[in-house]
Design an enzyme around this catalytic site. Structure first.
Site, PDB file in Angstrom:
ATOM      1  N   HIS A  44       0.801  -1.222   0.000  1.00  0.00           N
ATOM      2  CA  HIS A  44       0.000   0.000   0.000  1.00  0.00           C
ATOM      3  C   HIS A  44       0.839   1.280   0.000  1.00  0.00           C
ATOM      4  O   HIS A  44       0.279   2.370  -0.143  1.00  0.00           O
ATOM      5  CB  HIS A  44      -0.915   0.035   1.223  1.00  0.00           C
ATOM      6  CG  HIS A  44      -1.989  -1.000   1.210  1.00  0.00           C
ATOM      7  ND1 HIS A  44      -2.957  -1.072   0.244  1.00  0.00           N
ATOM      8  CD2 HIS A  44      -2.248  -2.028   2.063  1.00  0.00           C
ATOM      9  CE1 HIS A  44      -3.771  -2.076   0.487  1.00  0.00           C
ATOM     10  NE2 HIS A  44      -3.362  -2.690   1.582  1.00  0.00           N
ATOM     11  N   ARG A  69       6.797  -5.634   3.401  1.00  0.00           N
ATOM     12  CA  ARG A  69       5.574  -6.331   3.035  1.00  0.00           C
ATOM     13  C   ARG A  69       5.527  -6.406   1.510  1.00  0.00           C
ATOM     14  O   ARG A  69       5.565  -5.382   0.829  1.00  0.00           O
ATOM     15  CB  ARG A  69       4.335  -5.610   3.575  1.00  0.00           C
ATOM     16  CG  ARG A  69       3.029  -6.256   3.084  1.00  0.00           C
ATOM     17  CD  ARG A  69       1.828  -5.885   3.913  1.00  0.00           C
ATOM     18  NE  ARG A  69       1.460  -4.485   3.851  1.00  0.00           N
ATOM     19  CZ  ARG A  69       0.382  -3.981   4.463  1.00  0.00           C
ATOM     20  NH1 ARG A  69      -0.408  -4.766   5.185  1.00  0.00           N
ATOM     21  NH2 ARG A  69       0.098  -2.692   4.384  1.00  0.00           N
ATOM     22  N   ASP A  83      17.453 -10.654  -1.127  1.00  0.00           N
ATOM     23  CA  ASP A  83      18.767 -10.362  -1.703  1.00  0.00           C
ATOM     24  C   ASP A  83      19.199  -8.927  -1.416  1.00  0.00           C
ATOM     25  O   ASP A  83      20.392  -8.628  -1.351  1.00  0.00           O
ATOM     26  CB  ASP A  83      18.755 -10.602  -3.213  1.00  0.00           C
ATOM     27  CG  ASP A  83      18.729 -12.089  -3.575  1.00  0.00           C
ATOM     28  OD1 ASP A  83      18.935 -12.916  -2.673  1.00  0.00           O
ATOM     29  OD2 ASP A  83      18.500 -12.411  -4.759  1.00  0.00           O
ATOM     30  N   GLU A 147      -6.299 -11.603   7.659  1.00  0.00           N
ATOM     31  CA  GLU A 147      -7.081 -10.465   7.196  1.00  0.00           C
ATOM     32  C   GLU A 147      -8.482 -10.838   6.697  1.00  0.00           C
ATOM     33  O   GLU A 147      -9.175  -9.983   6.147  1.00  0.00           O
ATOM     34  CB  GLU A 147      -6.348  -9.752   6.052  1.00  0.00           C
ATOM     35  CG  GLU A 147      -4.976  -9.238   6.413  1.00  0.00           C
ATOM     36  CD  GLU A 147      -4.337  -8.490   5.263  1.00  0.00           C
ATOM     37  OE1 GLU A 147      -4.371  -7.245   5.300  1.00  0.00           O
ATOM     38  OE2 GLU A 147      -3.818  -9.129   4.327  1.00  0.00           O
ATOM     39  N   ASP A 173      -8.755  -4.705   7.246  1.00  0.00           N
ATOM     40  CA  ASP A 173      -9.225  -5.771   6.372  1.00  0.00           C
ATOM     41  C   ASP A 173     -10.068  -6.792   7.127  1.00  0.00           C
ATOM     42  O   ASP A 173     -11.138  -7.203   6.660  1.00  0.00           O
ATOM     43  CB  ASP A 173      -8.036  -6.466   5.704  1.00  0.00           C
ATOM     44  CG  ASP A 173      -7.509  -5.691   4.510  1.00  0.00           C
ATOM     45  OD1 ASP A 173      -8.229  -5.600   3.508  1.00  0.00           O
ATOM     46  OD2 ASP A 173      -6.379  -5.186   4.576  1.00  0.00           O
TER      47      ASP A 173
END
Length: 273
Positions: A44, A69, A83, A147, A173
């Site tokens: 988001h 996230r 990485d 969620e 959510d």
């Protein structure tokens, strides 16, 4: 096991915030504030993977574990973040134990997972520290969001998946899917929190949640949540700015406190200091 994952395994309660501005300087400001972890929000937030690297550098320079996230649970998305050097990954919108098993496999190298093996990247000092492969699987934090109703029904199975370190409630959510959008004191929502806490406790892992402010974060910690987010860089800034503007628009504190000309040198009624 070391770092943030070790603290969670030891039963510590850790507080952090989400980073949605895509700004290295905002990241550094949150790091010096003293949070235990910072999480770059690629689902988001306003930044992308290129912005993540600059935030990663800023957080690491201040000694704060950096998480991210992902926008989806694709293997390549998770691998690129690892990485770059993130200490852990949060997976949104996973509804079943099978979904979670597939996702957390991306966090680890074979035979435990399916992470692609390369040592010329940043996390292994561009090929100068290949021995880091030997312990890489031990330190990565796996965070799975709860969620939806489906995830809530499967929460015990999700918690039992090896590689899951945190069950993280997404309040907006989850409350929306439960039919009580934004009403975090609704019986349906508080019952859901109890279910998540119980599943985490039974599995020996941490429960986490996002709080709107410090007071709410402390209340969640008192309930047993041990991985607690406090807003985001953007919401913290907006709230602080709003409070400053509101204070400036209040009536003067006293008669003549800031009379015209009172800020000039020697003016009567200058503010103290």
């Amino acid at each position: 096991m070391s770092g943030l994952r070790a603290r969670l395994a030891a039963g510590d309660t850790v507080f952090g915030t989400f980073l949605g501005l895509g700004s290295a300087l905002a990241t550094e400001a949150c790091a010096v504030a003293g949070f235990d972890w910072l999480l770059v929000d690629l689902e988001h937030g306003g930044g992308d993977e290129r912005a993540l690297l600059q935030q990663q550098l800023a957080g690491e320079a201040r000694g704060v574990p950096m998480l991210a996230r992902v926008e989806s649970a694709e293997r390549i998305r998770t691998g690129r973040l690892l990485d770059a050097g993130v200490a852990g990954v949060m997976f949104p919108r996973l509804d079943t134990a099978g979904d979670v098993q597939d996702a957390v496999r991306h966090l680890r190298y074979p035979p435990e997972g399916d992470r692609g093996v390369a040592t010329y990247n940043r996390v292994y000092d561009f090929g100068l520290r290949p021995e880091g492969l030997d312990t890489a699987n031990d330190g990565v934090v796996g965070i799975v969001q709860i969620e939806s109703r489906r995830a809530l029904h499967a929460v015990a199975g999700i918690a039992a998946v090896p590689g899951v370190d945190v069950l993280f409630v997404g309040p907006r959510d989850l409350s929306t899917d439960l039919g009580c959008a934004g009403r975090f004191d609704a019986p349906e929502f508080t019952a859901a929190l109890d279910d998540v806490l119980a599943a985490a406790k039974d599995a020996g892992i941490a429960a986490g949640i996002l709080a709107g402010d410090a007071g709410q974060a402390a209340a969640y910690a008192a309930l047993g949540f041990r991985f607690v987010g406090v807003g985001s860089d953007a919401s913290l800034l907006a709230r602080c700015a709003t409070e400053a503007v509101r204070a400036l628009r209040l009536p003067p504190a006293g008669p003549g406190y800031l009379r015209p000309g009172s800020l000039r040198a020697g003016g009567a009624g200058r503010p103290p200091g």
